[in-house]
Design a protein around this motif. Sequence first.
Motif, mmCIF file in Angstrom:
data_model
loop_
_atom_site.group_PDB
_atom_site.id
_atom_site.type_symbol
_atom_site.label_atom_id
_atom_site.label_comp_id
_atom_site.label_asym_id
_atom_site.label_seq_id
_atom_site.Cartn_x
_atom_site.Cartn_y
_atom_site.Cartn_z
ATOM 1 N N SER A 76 9.332 -8.667 -6.188
ATOM 2 C CA SER A 76 8.563 -7.434 -6.339
ATOM 3 C C SER A 76 7.759 -7.164 -5.080
ATOM 4 O O SER A 76 7.303 -8.092 -4.403
ATOM 5 C CB SER A 76 7.629 -7.548 -7.551
ATOM 6 O OG SER A 76 8.374 -7.634 -8.741
ATOM 7 N N SER A 97 8.505 1.397 -5.155
ATOM 8 C CA SER A 97 8.819 0.016 -5.518
ATOM 9 C C SER A 97 8.345 -0.227 -6.936
ATOM 10 O O SER A 97 7.450 0.466 -7.437
ATOM 11 C CB SER A 97 8.159 -0.972 -4.557
ATOM 12 O OG SER A 97 6.751 -0.910 -4.665
ATOM 13 N N SER A 98 8.934 -1.241 -7.570
ATOM 14 C CA SER A 98 8.692 -1.437 -8.989
ATOM 15 C C SER A 98 8.745 -2.914 -9.323
ATOM 16 O O SER A 98 9.145 -3.761 -8.506
ATOM 17 C CB SER A 98 9.738 -0.661 -9.814
ATOM 18 O OG SER A 98 9.713 -1.044 -11.169
ATOM 19 N N ASP A 99 8.335 -3.219 -10.546
ATOM 20 C CA ASP A 99 8.440 -4.587 -11.041
ATOM 21 C C ASP A 99 9.884 -5.005 -11.282
ATOM 22 O O ASP A 99 10.139 -6.172 -11.574
ATOM 23 C CB ASP A 99 7.646 -4.735 -12.352
ATOM 24 C CG ASP A 99 6.148 -4.732 -12.107
ATOM 25 O OD1 ASP A 99 5.750 -4.938 -10.939
ATOM 26 O OD2 ASP A 99 5.376 -4.532 -13.057
ATOM 27 N N ASN A 110 4.965 0.560 -8.784
ATOM 28 C CA ASN A 110 3.799 0.012 -8.088
ATOM 29 C C ASN A 110 3.362 0.824 -6.883
ATOM 30 O O ASN A 110 2.165 0.900 -6.603
ATOM 31 C CB ASN A 110 4.101 -1.427 -7.636
ATOM 32 C CG ASN A 110 4.261 -2.379 -8.791
ATOM 33 O OD1 ASN A 110 3.580 -2.263 -9.804
ATOM 34 N ND2 ASN A 110 5.172 -3.323 -8.663
ATOM 35 N N THR A 111 4.280 1.391 -6.144
ATOM 36 C CA THR A 111 3.923 2.105 -4.917
ATOM 37 C C THR A 111 4.706 3.401 -4.795
ATOM 38 O O THR A 111 5.810 3.531 -5.320
ATOM 39 C CB THR A 111 4.206 1.247 -3.661
ATOM 40 O OG1 THR A 111 5.612 1.009 -3.562
ATOM 41 C CG2 THR A 111 3.469 -0.077 -3.713
ATOM 42 N N PRO A 128 4.507 -5.096 -4.290
ATOM 43 C CA PRO A 128 3.423 -4.293 -4.852
ATOM 44 C C PRO A 128 2.655 -3.464 -3.840
ATOM 45 O O PRO A 128 1.762 -2.723 -4.219
ATOM 46 C CB PRO A 128 2.505 -5.354 -5.484
ATOM 47 C CG PRO A 128 2.724 -6.572 -4.655
ATOM 48 C CD PRO A 128 4.163 -6.526 -4.220
ATOM 49 N N SER A 129 2.969 -3.572 -2.543
ATOM 50 C CA SER A 129 2.266 -2.787 -1.533
ATOM 51 C C SER A 129 3.227 -2.455 -0.404
ATOM 52 O O SER A 129 3.968 -3.324 0.070
ATOM 53 C CB SER A 129 1.060 -3.554 -0.993
ATOM 54 O OG SER A 129 0.442 -2.837 0.055
ATOM 55 N N ALA A 165 -1.351 -8.458 -5.623
ATOM 56 C CA ALA A 165 -0.886 -7.217 -4.987
ATOM 57 C C ALA A 165 -1.746 -6.932 -3.765
ATOM 58 O O ALA A 165 -2.438 -5.910 -3.678
ATOM 59 C CB ALA A 165 -0.946 -6.059 -5.980
ATOM 60 N N TYR A 170 -0.357 3.261 -12.293
ATOM 61 C CA TYR A 170 -0.557 2.147 -11.360
ATOM 62 C C TYR A 170 -0.798 2.625 -9.935
ATOM 63 O O TYR A 170 -1.388 1.902 -9.137
ATOM 64 C CB TYR A 170 0.655 1.212 -11.389
ATOM 65 C CG TYR A 170 0.689 0.299 -12.590
ATOM 66 C CD1 TYR A 170 -0.396 0.207 -13.454
ATOM 67 C CD2 TYR A 170 1.807 -0.478 -12.868
ATOM 68 C CE1 TYR A 170 -0.363 -0.629 -14.559
ATOM 69 C CE2 TYR A 170 1.845 -1.323 -13.976
ATOM 70 C CZ TYR A 170 0.754 -1.385 -14.808
ATOM 71 O OH TYR A 170 0.775 -2.217 -15.902
ATOM 72 N N SER A 198 3.221 3.003 -15.974
ATOM 73 C CA SER A 198 3.642 1.721 -16.546
ATOM 74 C C SER A 198 4.901 1.849 -17.386
ATOM 75 O O SER A 198 5.490 0.837 -17.765
ATOM 76 C CB SER A 198 2.512 1.151 -17.408
ATOM 77 O OG SER A 198 2.194 2.037 -18.476
#
Length: 637
Positions: free
Chosen positions: A471, A444-446, A430-431, A473-474, A519, A385, A404
Amino acid sequence: MDLLQASYNDGEGMEERADGGSGGGELENPSSSPDSSPPRLLPAKSAAPRVDDTTLALTVAQNNLTKSRPIDPNQHLVAFNPTYDQLWTPIYGPAHPYAKDGLAQGNRNHKLGFVEDANIDSFVFDEQIYTFQKYGFAADPSGTEIVGDLNALSKNGGNTVFSAPQQEQKRRRIEAKKEDEDEDLENVDKEEVENPATDTWLLKNKKSPWAGKKEGLQGELTEEQKKYAEEHAKKKEEKGASQDKGEAVVEKTTFHGKEEKDYQGRSWIAPPKDAKATNDHCYIPKRLVHTWSGHTKGVSAIRFFPKSGHLILSAGMDTKVKIWDVFNSGKCMRTYMGHSKAVRDICFTNDGTKFLSAGYDKNIKYWDTETGQVISTFSTGKVPYVVKLNPDEDKQNILLAGMSDKKIVQWDMNSGQITQEYDQHLGAVNTITFVDNNRRFVTSSDDKSLRVWEFGIPVVIKYISEPHMHSMPSISVHPNSNWLAAQSLDNQILIYSTRERFQLNKKKRFAGHIVSGYACQVNFSPDGRFVMSGDGEGRCWFWDWKSCKVFRTLKCHEQVCIGVEWHPLEQSKVATCSWDGLIKYWGLVLTMAVFAYGKRRSHWKQDRHMHQSLQVHLQTSNCMTWGTWKGDELSCG
C-alpha cells in the motif's frame, strides 16, 4: 517447316498402317531406313467425353493450397477455418526450431505454450450449449456435423432452444407444467383437491409462484407488538439518516490574535508584502527554530499557506483545526471546531482564503479561513480519507474525496451535488494526486494498486499492480512534474514517471527509514534536490535526489513523525508534525539581536558564502555577553 513435315509423315504412316500396307514392314524392320520415324503405338479408344485434366488438376491443387498455405498476418478476414499448423506455418523460410525456453516454435501461441481459441460467437455458444442440455444434440463448432442424439434432432425438426417458434415454446411449457401437476396429484385425495381450504387446492389452482402458501388472516397487534414495531421503525430511520449524512456538530471558531484587521485594514491572513524567495538553492535544516503546541492529541497533517507560507494549518486528532503564525509572533491565530471526531486531512484553495477538512465523523467541511465560518458541508455516509481540490483556477469549485467505501466522489461545491463517482478500487482510497497539467489524477488504495484516471471520466486509463507492491498511503509530485514519489509500506519510497506509461523508475529508490504501518508523508524540496519523509521513530529523513543516498536525518519527535512540509519561500525551513501533538519548525537560522559597532543588525542569518568573522553583542535572558559569530558556530567570550 521440319515440324510440319514430321507431323505430315506421321499422318501418312498411320494411314498406311491402318490400310495394312507397307507400314507393317516398317514396324517389323524399324531400322531399315535411317530417316524413318520412331515406332508409335495406337491410341486408346474411349466413349467418355473428353475432360481437361489440366484444369481439374489445377482446381484440386488450389483447394489443397488453400488448406495448407500460411495465414497472412495482414489479412483481416479468413474465408475458412485454419488449422493450428496453418496458423503457425512460417511465411518466408523456415522458422527457428526452438525458442529460449526449449519449446518448439510451432507448438506455441502463448508465452507458456499453446492455447487454441474457438472462433465462435457468444450467442451461438449459448444456443448450442442450452440445446445440448435440453435436447441432447448440438452442432459441432469445428464443422457442419451434429453431435449427440440424432433421434432427438429428427424429432425436434432441427430446431434449437432459440429457433423454436414462440407458440411451440409456450405449448411445451404448458405441457411440462401439467405433467408436473399430474404427478404431484396422483396420490392425493379428491376431497382435498376440491376443498378450497386445503393446500392441495391452492397448489392445483395457483396462478403465480407466490400462491403456493396459505396465509392466515392478520389479526390486530398487541400493545407489546405495536411498541416493538414503533421502536424498530424509529431505529431504522435513525440508521438510514446516519448513513446518508455524517454526524451533526455545531461549528464554532475562536480567534486568538490581537486584531483581525491591522491599521491599514488588511486581513490577518494577508501575506506580507516583502515575502519572496530568498534564493533558489535549498539547504538541509540543522536546528530547531520554533515549536507550536496547542493540540491535546496527535497532529495528522500540516499545510503551509499557498505561495507565501506565512501561516501553517494543522489538523488534529482532538477534532480541531488550527492555524499558526510563522513569520511574526509564532502563535495560534484561529481554532476551527466543527468535527466530532479526529480530522484526517486538510487542503487549501489556491489563494488560501478557504480550506477543506475531512474528519472521521464522515463530514467534509468547507471553511472560510479568515472568519472561520463553515460555507458548506458534504457527506456520503462514509469516512473521507483524502480531500483534494482541482488545482486549475477555473475549477476551484470541484472537490474530489477518496472514501472508505472504495470510491472517489466528485462534488460541485457551488450546487452541492455529486457530479461524478470513480468506482474501480477494491479498497479504501488513500491519496489523490493531479498530474499532466491537471488533466489526469493518480489514486492509491489499500488494495495495493495505483490507478490513473482522466479527470471527469470514471474509466481507469492505467492500472499498476504487481505482486511485490505494498500500500502507498502518501504520494507527492516532483517540482518538475515528471515524477511521483510514493511512500510504500515496505520501508521504501518508489518513483513513478508521470508520462504516458507511468512506469516505475527502478534506478531511483529511497530507503533506510521505517514506515511500516504508518501513513508518513513524503515531500520534495522546492528546487527538487532533496526528498524527505518522516518515519515511525520520530525522525525526519533527507535523501539526495540524484544519488538516492541519505543526506541527513533529524530526530524531530518522540513519537511518529507523520507529516513533513518544506516552506515554499524560505528554502532552508521545514515543518514537521507528530502524534505527540507538537508541530516543529526547523531551519539554519539562529535568530538573535546583533549589535556591531553600536548598530543593530536584527535577524542576521547564516550564509555559507560569508567567511569573515563578526564581533557581536549577544543579549540573552540571563546575561549580557560578547561573542564571535563565524560560519554557523557561536563562541562566547
